[in-house]
Design an enzyme around this catalytic site. Structure first.
Site, mmCIF file in Angstrom:
data_model
loop_
_atom_site.group_PDB
_atom_site.id
_atom_site.type_symbol
_atom_site.label_atom_id
_atom_site.label_comp_id
_atom_site.label_asym_id
_atom_site.label_seq_id
_atom_site.Cartn_x
_atom_site.Cartn_y
_atom_site.Cartn_z
ATOM 1 N N GLU A 102 -41.188 29.570 -19.198
ATOM 2 C CA GLU A 102 -40.776 30.872 -19.714
ATOM 3 C C GLU A 102 -39.261 30.955 -19.568
ATOM 4 O O GLU A 102 -38.745 31.075 -18.466
ATOM 5 C CB GLU A 102 -41.458 31.991 -18.932
ATOM 6 C CG GLU A 102 -42.958 32.035 -19.136
ATOM 7 C CD GLU A 102 -43.606 33.146 -18.338
ATOM 8 O OE1 GLU A 102 -43.555 34.309 -18.802
ATOM 9 O OE2 GLU A 102 -44.132 32.863 -17.254
ATOM 10 N N ARG A 109 -38.769 15.646 -30.428
ATOM 11 C CA ARG A 109 -37.321 15.849 -30.556
ATOM 12 C C ARG A 109 -36.974 15.930 -32.040
ATOM 13 O O ARG A 109 -36.893 14.916 -32.726
ATOM 14 C CB ARG A 109 -36.542 14.694 -29.908
ATOM 15 C CG ARG A 109 -36.737 14.561 -28.408
ATOM 16 C CD ARG A 109 -36.008 15.672 -27.662
ATOM 17 N NE ARG A 109 -36.089 15.496 -26.220
ATOM 18 C CZ ARG A 109 -37.033 15.996 -25.444
ATOM 19 N NH1 ARG A 109 -38.015 16.710 -25.997
ATOM 20 N NH2 ARG A 109 -37.023 15.808 -24.142
ATOM 21 N N ASP A 159 -29.679 13.248 -14.832
ATOM 22 C CA ASP A 159 -31.020 13.084 -15.384
ATOM 23 C C ASP A 159 -32.076 12.844 -14.314
ATOM 24 O O ASP A 159 -33.244 13.188 -14.494
ATOM 25 C CB ASP A 159 -31.039 11.892 -16.350
ATOM 26 C CG ASP A 159 -30.833 12.302 -17.805
ATOM 27 O OD1 ASP A 159 -29.836 12.989 -18.078
ATOM 28 O OD2 ASP A 159 -31.657 11.917 -18.654
ATOM 29 N N GLU A 167 -38.020 7.881 -20.020
ATOM 30 C CA GLU A 167 -38.895 6.955 -19.302
ATOM 31 C C GLU A 167 -38.197 6.333 -18.101
ATOM 32 O O GLU A 167 -38.837 6.035 -17.087
ATOM 33 C CB GLU A 167 -39.396 5.878 -20.269
ATOM 34 C CG GLU A 167 -40.076 6.431 -21.509
ATOM 35 C CD GLU A 167 -39.107 6.844 -22.624
ATOM 36 O OE1 GLU A 167 -39.590 7.328 -23.657
ATOM 37 O OE2 GLU A 167 -37.875 6.691 -22.459
ATOM 38 N N ASP A 209 -39.400 15.151 -17.449
ATOM 39 C CA ASP A 209 -39.641 13.799 -16.943
ATOM 40 C C ASP A 209 -40.035 13.845 -15.469
ATOM 41 O O ASP A 209 -40.898 13.076 -15.021
ATOM 42 C CB ASP A 209 -38.388 12.939 -17.114
ATOM 43 C CG ASP A 209 -37.873 12.937 -18.538
ATOM 44 O OD1 ASP A 209 -38.701 12.941 -19.467
ATOM 45 O OD2 ASP A 209 -36.646 12.959 -18.725
ATOM 46 N N TYR A 261 -26.724 13.673 -29.978
ATOM 47 C CA TYR A 261 -27.140 12.274 -29.882
ATOM 48 C C TYR A 261 -26.217 11.367 -30.689
ATOM 49 O O TYR A 261 -25.817 11.712 -31.802
ATOM 50 C CB TYR A 261 -28.566 12.092 -30.408
ATOM 51 C CG TYR A 261 -29.635 12.700 -29.551
ATOM 52 C CD1 TYR A 261 -29.789 12.318 -28.219
ATOM 53 C CD2 TYR A 261 -30.526 13.645 -30.066
ATOM 54 C CE1 TYR A 261 -30.786 12.859 -27.423
ATOM 55 C CE2 TYR A 261 -31.530 14.186 -29.284
ATOM 56 C CZ TYR A 261 -31.650 13.795 -27.962
ATOM 57 O OH TYR A 261 -32.638 14.344 -27.185
ATOM 58 N N ASP A 262 -25.926 10.215 -30.129
ATOM 59 C CA ASP A 262 -25.227 9.139 -30.838
ATOM 60 C C ASP A 262 -25.967 7.853 -30.471
ATOM 61 O O ASP A 262 -25.515 7.082 -29.640
ATOM 62 C CB ASP A 262 -23.756 9.080 -30.416
ATOM 63 C CG ASP A 262 -23.007 7.921 -31.055
ATOM 64 O OD1 ASP A 262 -23.497 7.399 -32.067
ATOM 65 O OD2 ASP A 262 -21.952 7.522 -30.526
#
Length: 345
Positions: free
Chosen positions: A248, A170, A322, A37, A286, A105-106
């Site tokens: 694809e 996820r 990102d 977000e 995103d 992830y942490d």
């Protein structure tokens, strides 16, 4: 453009191995920030929109650095809640050719994972806003974050905001005892614009068209996407439109990329882009969501909005990090066919 857009979710410290190295192949990690977000808010601010981002951040130097970075992009951070705790982290190893990218992830116990309904004054946060964007990532973090997300969409709908949600399933996050479909089927009742891929429909909403292609195969069956979009709108009459990204995946370095949109009457399919040398695909979805929000507000034409979203996302695949650091003229140039990459002098 006067429409004020609010986005809400978790932003994390992003720790990435340099270049295309394996994690800790060399004793260095590149530290930046990112999260679904927040990435949308940054894109919208880059496009000149009035974009505000809401989250819960730790009241420490790392949280301060994150706020400074968002402000540097022109994102309104005034509604961010600060409290003791930690920031979530994700580790990224960029794949290449046949080796896929890898995310670790942490984020358990992060400040936003510990948040709960009542921690954010949504009535004040939504004052003067026209659009609210959320994803299926935040409700996957914790039971408290899921309840806070549901509180947010209900408040947004009550204040008359247009609500968009990228379902963003996820599998590595849904660990607190509830399945994605248990949570998301309730949340999507308050959503106007749904953004998803085929796996998101299957795992987040339990919807599947009869002959839909496998999400693992990399092959697309275009005939099925209108059917699954129509099915979503039939089951959730509040939904005004469904946008579906069609990736694809030929390899980690080569993806074909386009999208479609269905509004209950018309079905649009975008131009296809062959992205043959991906720099960083994290944040690609995103950037599509942000492009769609911008396009729907700027053009008032769903086909043009879809083309803007796909072109914006195509460009994101060329940018490390990102965030999609592109401008409206750059996206519109690609929409008009300027994709040769020739030096601009």
């Amino acid at each position: 453009m006067s429409a004020k857009i609010i986005t809400f979710g978790e932003i994390m410290l992003r720790l990435k191995s340099p270049g295309f190295e394996r994690l800790l192949q060399s004793p260095a990690l590149e530290a930046t920030f990112g999260g679904g977000e927040a990435n949308v808010a940054v894109s919208l601010a880059n496009y000149g929109m009035d974009a505000a981002y809401i989250t819960v951040l730790p009241d420490n130097a790392v949280g301060d650095a994150c706020v400074r970075e968002l402000r540097g992009f022109g994102v309104d951070t005034s509604k961010i809640v600060r409290r003791p705790g930690r920031m979530g982290i994700y580790y990224l190893e960029s794949g290449a050719v046949q080796r896929p990218s890898k995310v670790i992830y942490d984020r358990a116990g992060s400040a936003i994972a510990e948040a709960k309904p009542g921690d954010i004054d949504w009535d004040a946060a939504f004052d003067g806003a026209a659009w609210f964007h959320i994803t299926g990532i935040t409700p996957a973090i914790s039971e408290g974050a899921a309840a806070l997300s549901l509180e947010a969409v209900k408040a947004a709908r009550a204040k008359g905001l247009h609500v968009s949600c990228d379902l963003n399933y996820r599998k590595n996050l849904w660990k607190y005892g509830k399945r994605a479909d248990e949570v998301m089927t309730e949340l999507v009742k308050y959503v106007d614009t749904v953004i998803a891929n085929e796996e998101d429909f299957q795992k987040a909403l339990g919807l599947k068209a009869e002959s839909a292609s496998s999400v693992e195969s990399g092959e697309l069956n275009l005939d099925q996407y209108r059917a699954i979009a129509a099915l979503a709108m039939e089951q959730y009459p509040n939904i005004r439109r469904v946008a579906i990204t069609l990736r694809e995946s030929k390899s980690a370095s080569h993806n074909d990329w386009r999208a479609c949109l269905y509004n209950g009457a018309e079905f649009f399919l975008s131009r296809k882009y062959a992205i043959t040398d991906i720099v960083d695909r994290v944040g690609g979805g995103d950037s599509f969501g942000a492009g769609l929000i911008y396009g729907l507000n700027a053009y008032g034409d769903e086909k043009q909005a879809l083309e803007f979203a796909v072109a914006a996302s195509c460009l994101k695949h060329t940018i490390p990090g990102d965030y999609n650091r592109v401008t409206v003229p750059e996206v519109e140039a690609l929409m008009k066919g300027s994709g040769s990459g020739r030096v601009q002098r």
